[in-house]
Design a protein around this motif. Structure first.
Motif, mmCIF file in Angstrom:
data_model
loop_
_atom_site.group_PDB
_atom_site.id
_atom_site.type_symbol
_atom_site.label_atom_id
_atom_site.label_comp_id
_atom_site.label_asym_id
_atom_site.label_seq_id
_atom_site.Cartn_x
_atom_site.Cartn_y
_atom_site.Cartn_z
ATOM 1 N N CYS A 66 13.275 27.796 5.901
ATOM 2 C CA CYS A 66 12.814 28.362 7.666
ATOM 3 C C CYS A 66 12.777 29.485 7.444
ATOM 4 C CB CYS A 66 14.142 28.061 8.260
ATOM 5 S SG CYS A 66 14.715 26.525 8.439
ATOM 6 N N ARG A 67 13.285 30.227 6.513
ATOM 7 C CA ARG A 67 13.685 32.171 6.384
ATOM 8 C C ARG A 67 11.934 32.126 6.279
ATOM 9 N NH1 ARG A 67 18.458 32.999 3.015
ATOM 10 N NH2 ARG A 67 20.325 33.534 4.564
ATOM 11 N N THR A 68 11.178 31.839 5.254
ATOM 12 C CA THR A 68 9.673 31.579 4.639
ATOM 13 C C THR A 68 8.578 31.050 5.508
ATOM 14 O OG1 THR A 68 10.324 30.484 2.223
ATOM 15 C CG2 THR A 68 7.564 30.882 3.063
ATOM 16 N N VAL A 69 8.723 30.429 6.336
ATOM 17 C CA VAL A 69 7.781 29.898 7.712
ATOM 18 C C VAL A 69 8.244 30.870 8.517
ATOM 19 C CG1 VAL A 69 8.125 28.237 9.543
ATOM 20 C CG2 VAL A 69 8.084 27.173 6.707
ATOM 21 N N THR A 70 9.102 31.063 9.676
ATOM 22 C CA THR A 70 9.491 32.468 10.567
ATOM 23 C C THR A 70 9.029 33.385 9.866
ATOM 24 O OG1 THR A 70 11.991 32.189 10.162
ATOM 25 C CG2 THR A 70 11.296 30.773 11.535
ATOM 26 N N GLY A 71 10.079 34.088 8.716
ATOM 27 C CA GLY A 71 9.726 35.361 8.748
ATOM 28 C C GLY A 71 10.863 36.362 9.345
ATOM 29 N N HIS A 72 11.642 35.285 10.045
ATOM 30 C CA HIS A 72 12.949 35.749 9.791
ATOM 31 C C HIS A 72 13.567 35.945 9.099
ATOM 32 C CE1 HIS A 72 16.323 36.242 12.523
ATOM 33 N NE2 HIS A 72 16.232 36.894 13.192
ATOM 34 N N PRO A 73 14.767 36.789 8.757
ATOM 35 C CA PRO A 73 16.368 37.286 8.084
ATOM 36 C C PRO A 73 17.238 35.808 8.116
ATOM 37 C CG PRO A 73 16.634 38.761 9.417
ATOM 38 C CD PRO A 73 15.126 37.722 10.138
ATOM 39 N N ILE A 74 16.649 35.200 9.212
ATOM 40 C CA ILE A 74 18.579 33.989 9.463
ATOM 41 C C ILE A 74 19.251 34.721 8.739
ATOM 42 C CG2 ILE A 74 18.588 31.766 9.221
ATOM 43 C CD1 ILE A 74 15.697 31.461 9.708
ATOM 44 N N PRO A 75 20.645 35.375 9.052
ATOM 45 C CA PRO A 75 21.593 35.373 8.547
ATOM 46 C C PRO A 75 22.430 34.641 8.452
ATOM 47 C CG PRO A 75 21.558 37.213 10.930
ATOM 48 C CD PRO A 75 20.004 36.142 10.304
ATOM 49 N N ALA A 76 23.371 33.925 7.203
ATOM 50 C CA ALA A 76 24.346 33.037 7.020
ATOM 51 C C ALA A 76 25.600 32.908 7.169
ATOM 52 C CB ALA A 76 23.379 31.672 6.268
ATOM 53 N N GLU A 77 26.434 32.278 7.140
ATOM 54 C CA GLU A 77 27.974 32.425 7.635
ATOM 55 C C GLU A 77 28.409 31.047 6.131
ATOM 56 O OE1 GLU A 77 29.515 34.981 10.128
ATOM 57 O OE2 GLU A 77 28.448 36.297 10.275
ATOM 58 N N VAL A 78 28.878 31.489 5.282
ATOM 59 C CA VAL A 78 30.071 30.781 4.975
ATOM 60 C C VAL A 78 31.227 29.314 5.620
ATOM 61 C CG1 VAL A 78 31.247 28.587 2.725
ATOM 62 C CG2 VAL A 78 29.064 30.908 2.715
ATOM 63 N N ALA A 79 31.770 28.840 6.429
ATOM 64 C CA ALA A 79 32.039 28.435 6.577
ATOM 65 C C ALA A 79 32.722 26.822 6.501
ATOM 66 C CB ALA A 79 31.594 27.757 8.551
ATOM 67 N N PRO A 80 33.570 26.861 7.163
ATOM 68 C CA PRO A 80 34.606 25.432 6.210
ATOM 69 C C PRO A 80 34.016 23.881 6.690
ATOM 70 C CG PRO A 80 36.308 26.228 8.126
ATOM 71 C CD PRO A 80 34.927 26.887 7.493
ATOM 72 N N ARG A 81 33.653 22.821 5.340
ATOM 73 C CA ARG A 81 33.142 21.688 5.507
ATOM 74 C C ARG A 81 33.196 20.939 7.200
ATOM 75 N NH1 ARG A 81 34.443 18.135 -0.127
ATOM 76 N NH2 ARG A 81 33.963 19.521 -1.461
ATOM 77 N N ARG A 82 32.689 20.314 7.436
ATOM 78 C CA ARG A 82 32.446 19.515 8.292
ATOM 79 C C ARG A 82 33.058 18.404 8.090
ATOM 80 N NH1 ARG A 82 26.706 19.153 11.717
ATOM 81 N NH2 ARG A 82 27.108 17.562 9.704
ATOM 82 N N ALA A 83 34.340 17.849 9.044
ATOM 83 C CA ALA A 83 34.629 16.723 8.851
ATOM 84 C C ALA A 83 33.513 15.010 8.473
ATOM 85 C CB ALA A 83 35.736 16.500 9.231
ATOM 86 N N GLY A 84 33.783 14.775 7.112
ATOM 87 C CA GLY A 84 32.947 13.711 7.756
ATOM 88 C C GLY A 84 31.826 13.308 6.234
ATOM 89 N N ASP A 85 31.960 14.602 6.170
ATOM 90 C CA ASP A 85 30.039 14.953 6.234
ATOM 91 C C ASP A 85 30.117 14.759 4.155
ATOM 92 O OD1 ASP A 85 28.562 15.632 7.796
ATOM 93 O OD2 ASP A 85 28.969 17.691 7.295
ATOM 94 N N PRO A 86 29.452 13.877 3.301
ATOM 95 C CA PRO A 86 29.203 13.963 1.891
ATOM 96 C C PRO A 86 28.216 14.358 1.547
ATOM 97 C CG PRO A 86 27.790 11.720 3.809
ATOM 98 C CD PRO A 86 28.689 12.544 4.712
ATOM 99 N N ALA A 87 28.652 14.689 0.890
ATOM 100 C CA ALA A 87 27.701 15.430 -0.605
ATOM 101 C C ALA A 87 26.396 15.141 -0.398
ATOM 102 C CB ALA A 87 28.388 15.606 -1.550
ATOM 103 N N ILE A 88 25.950 14.144 -1.030
ATOM 104 C CA ILE A 88 24.386 14.029 -1.213
ATOM 105 C C ILE A 88 24.103 12.780 -0.698
ATOM 106 C CG2 ILE A 88 22.731 13.406 -2.878
ATOM 107 C CD1 ILE A 88 24.886 14.906 -4.818
ATOM 108 N N LEU A 89 22.933 12.300 0.297
ATOM 109 C CA LEU A 89 22.596 10.866 1.082
ATOM 110 C C LEU A 89 21.514 12.200 0.830
ATOM 111 C CD1 LEU A 89 24.237 11.482 4.333
ATOM 112 C CD2 LEU A 89 24.337 9.391 2.383
ATOM 113 N N VAL A 90 20.568 10.826 -0.322
ATOM 114 C CA VAL A 90 19.233 10.624 -0.214
ATOM 115 C C VAL A 90 18.912 9.208 0.015
ATOM 116 C CG1 VAL A 90 17.146 11.373 -1.837
ATOM 117 C CG2 VAL A 90 19.393 12.824 -1.814
#
Ligand code: UDP
Length: 324
Positions: free
Chosen positions: A262-286
């Motif tokens: 998204c940074r590459t496409v928009t050219g915006h720095p897009i600040p990110a902050e780490v937050a706790p896991r969201r309940a029920g989210d699996p690690a990997i879904l492919v």
């Protein structure tokens, strides 16, 4: 040949894109949508629009004689499904069973149903084939799995030709049709809201997953590739059979990789902050989507992540210019 079809949920994200593709392919489409989460102006030109419940309104139309129903209308927020399960058991399961009954009563031959990777839950192995155990970790996934089971038994007992498509992470936009959720929970539209200045930063839900960069990995599929699978499903459905297909590109991207795209496409720095896991989210879904490729002849044409984000970004900017 030209089919006469009902699309429930055709005022929503995936339903509107699929309706647009069905019309382009020369089919006749009636959209049924109660506008609880969809938008009347998202119904593609050329489709007839009936505002109403996916079961009731469809039941009153089916007497006109239809070749099939594509059933997109659903409640689809994982968090909400845990807080208010009745909304999912009624809105998804009961409504879908009433729709199946109406189709049976009118002899409507074909059904294509929007199922989900959430039916698998926390997978034992990756990529996930259709033969993987189904153990949903949330009510949303459980409601979609219950409908899949109902469809299997109706198909066998009553000769319905049915296909369930299990979506992985749908993203991107097609023409003037894209993601316009009032309550937005999906990663790519949220990240793009940072780029438009409508959100101060993106929260990364969990950085301690067992993945390369510690953030969760998903399989992002372009909404137009997903729509194309529905057209193929319609022509491959066979009376008395319920086929189930996973739809994904088979490549996983981490939350950090998505933000970087998204940074590459928009050219915006897009600040990110780490937050706790969201309940029920699996690690990997492919997805392992070999079955869709082999049996439907489906091939995703827009698998490139930056390309998917570029389409979503174009759509986001166009909506913003329209004032929302
Ligand atoms: N995610 C995130 N921040 C957000 C929204 C989502 O880190 O603000 C993560 C989420 O935890 C998941 C991935 O992005 O690992 C994709 O989430 P999304 O809700 O788009 O789809 P899901 O995989 O839940 O169907």
């Amino acid at each position: 040949s030209r089919l006469k079809l009902i699309v429930t949920g055709g005022a929503g994200y995936v339903g509107s894109v699929c309706t647009a593709r069905l019309l382009e392919a020369g089919h006749e489409v009636v959209v049924v949508d109660d506008l609880s989460t969809g938008h009347a102006d998202a119904v593609p030109d050329g489709a007839r629009f009936v505002e109403g419940d996916a079961a009731d309104a469809t039941a009153s139309l089916l007497g006109e004689g239809f070749d099939g129903v594509l059933h997109f209308a659903a409640k689809s927020l994982v968090g909400e499904s845990m807080q208010d399960p009745a909304k999912y058991w009624h809105g998804n399961v009961i409504t879908s069973i009433r729709l199946l009954d109406a189709m049976r009563a009118h002899g409507t031959p074909r059904l294509v149903f929007s199922s989900t990777a959430a039916t698998y839950g926390e997978p034992e192995r990756s990529p996930i084939p259709e033969t993987a155990p189904t153990m949903p970790t949330n009510t949303y996934g459980a409601s979609k799995l219950a409908i899949d089971h109902a469809i299997t038994s109706y198909a066998r007992a009553h000769g319905l030709a049915a296909v369930s498509l299990r979506y992985f992470n749908v993203a991107g936009a097609y023409g003037r049709f894209g993601e316009r959720h009032t309550t937005e929970t999906h990663l790519i539209p949220l990240v793009l809201q940072v780029a438009t200045g409508d959100r101060p930063h993106i929260s990364i839900f969990g950085e301690d997953y067992p993945t390369d960069d510690g953030t969760a990995v998903r399989d992002y599929i372009h909404v137009a590739d997903l729509a194309d699978a529905h057209l193929l499903a319609l022509t491959h459905a066979r009376a008395g059979e319920h086929r189930i297909y996973n739809l994904g590109n088979g490549t996983g991207f981490s939350v950090r990789q998505v933000i970087e795209a998204c940074r590459t496409v928009t050219g915006h720095p897009i600040p990110a902050e780490v937050a706790p896991r969201r309940a029920g989210d699996p690690a990997i879904l492919v997805a392992a989507s070999d079955r869709a490729r082999e049996e439907l002849g489906w091939k995703p044409e827009r698998a490139d992540l930056e390309g998917i984000v570029r389409d979503a970004w174009r759509f986001t900017q166009e909506r913003k210019a329209l004032g929302g």
